[in-house]
Design an enzyme around this catalytic site. Sequence first.
Site, PDB file in Angstrom:
ATOM      1  N   ASP A  72       0.832  -1.207   0.000  1.00  0.00           N
ATOM      2  CA  ASP A  72       0.000   0.000   0.000  1.00  0.00           C
ATOM      3  C   ASP A  72       0.864   1.254   0.000  1.00  0.00           C
ATOM      4  O   ASP A  72       2.062   1.222   0.275  1.00  0.00           O
ATOM      5  CB  ASP A  72      -0.965   0.009   1.203  1.00  0.00           C
ATOM      6  N   GLU A 130      -0.139  -0.949   5.690  1.00  0.00           N
ATOM      7  CA  GLU A 130       0.969  -0.578   6.579  1.00  0.00           C
ATOM      8  C   GLU A 130       0.940   0.924   6.867  1.00  0.00           C
ATOM      9  O   GLU A 130       1.424   1.365   7.903  1.00  0.00           O
ATOM     10  CB  GLU A 130       2.307  -0.953   5.941  1.00  0.00           C
TER      11      GLU A 130
HETATM   12 ZN    ZN Z   1       6.837   1.920   4.092  1.00  0.00          ZN
END
Ligand code: ZN
Length: 365
Positions: A72, A130
């Site tokens: 992501d 994340e």
């Molecule tokens: Zn990163």
Amino acid sequence: MTLDLHADPVALTAALVDIPSVSREEAAITTAVETALRTQTSGFEVVRHGNVVLARTDRGLPTRVVLAGHLDTVPIADNVPGRFTVENGSEVLYGCGSVDMKSGDAVFLHLAATVAEPAHDLTLIFYDCEEIAAEFNGLNTIERELPEWLDADLAILGEPSGGWIEAGCQGTLRVRLSTAGVRAHSARSWLGDNAVHRLAPILARLSEYRAREVDIDGCRYREGLSAVRIEGGVAGNVVPDAAAVEVNFRFAPDRTVQQATEHVREVFAGLESEFTVTDAAPGALPGLTAPAAKGLADVVRAHGSAGIRAKYGWTDVSRFAARGIPAVNFGPGDPNLAHKRDEHVPLAQITAVTEMLRAYLEGNQ
Ligand SMILES: [Zn+2]
């Protein structure tokens, strides 16, 4: 979108940048990565779990290395698709995720398809979410539901580290130091005891404080003790009876949270009326003396373009360290450019990290 894992990792980085994958919208990129791993690598067991793709070999080799990267990005800022250009004589790729961390992902994917004679069994973990609150991080689900996939002798996170090994991380501790006094009218201040004045010796001790520097496994960690917030005051005509200062101690990973807390308690001994820990997270030792980690360190030192240094922020490296697995950040790109509108990565760094990691994974040092 088809990804060509055998292509130059520079081209693969650009292809990954061109698949938008803002946190919670990773389905398309996850499918592209999953399909490529299933059709272009051999000897890997591939598993899809939500928007996490796992792949591993089981060749019975003596060591196992995890290569982990999040797929992501932060929200796009007019920087997708990516754009190649030349800056100060060197070629760069601009684009959301080019640094954080699709260039690292591309290196891992390319090596999964092209390392011919691996010296280590490999586990690849590509995960989602994340870049948002830690509770959504794809690694949480794996820790909970498929923890055996995290086992390894070394974990390499492809987070941007300028092609250096960034090892370990510092711990953090926040403490609220309160002072108590006696409230009074400020016109008759001698009847009171000013809690704000009682902060003065605490602040004096903070400004006198000499932070420690310590070398662990060749990484230099620099601690810091800082006031990050101050509170006090009742009204313009009142001697305040309560005040507080919040301090943040960033400590080297040779101290535990408890030892760090004891240290802060000693620094301010006798000055506060209340000592409250408001937040704490342990550091992670660099762990570079473990044999699997030492091999990587040797390759990087020999390459000459990079070296080894301490990591200052907190990353998913700590999750592996908490499981007793040596873990490092090792990826292309300047971490200071992550999340910026003008995020860009030097192509030479993608190539250098690929070369170093290939040498390590093939057992050439
Ligand atoms: Zn990163």
